[in-house]
Design a protein around this motif. Structure first.
Motif: not given
Length: 107
Positions: A30-31, A35-37, A72-73, A88-91
């Motif tokens: 994810a990291a 871009g967007s995805g 959502d990344v 940080e959001q993914l963590h």
């Protein structure tokens, strides 16, 4: 929250060696999703688990895979709370995953 149980946990451990290894692989994928995805945990038609990145509006619903979980990344998904701190959001994702819902998609 926590981690899955039953068949899904067994399949995750068989595929990645441990739940912790899966988590690290999912976060790294994810990291690195440029871009967007979206980053997905999917079950393939062969009943294996995979982590799949899609870009922009790409969606696993249009594939033969069964989506089990997605993050959502796109920056709009986390900018208000995290600004440009995607890692940080993914963590913090693991604090809100409802594994009972993910497990219900794993058949």
């Amino acid at each position: 929250t926590g981690k899955p149980a039953g068949g899904l946990l067994s399949q995750i451990e068989q595929t990645w060696g441990s739940f912790e290894a899966f988590r690290e692989k999912f976060l790294a994928s994810a990291a690195a999703n440029f871009g967007s995805g979206w980053t997905w945990l999917v079950m393939t038609p062969a009943k294996t688990l995979e982590i799949v990145n899609t870009s922009n509006a790409g969606c696993q619903l249009a594939s033969d895979n069964t989506p089990l979980m997605v993050v959502d990344v796109w920056e709009h998904a986390y900018y208000i709370d995290y600004r440009n701190r995607r890692a940080e959001q993914l963590h913090n994702l693991w604090k809100i995953v409802d594994w009972s819902v993910v497990e219900s998609r794993y058949l």
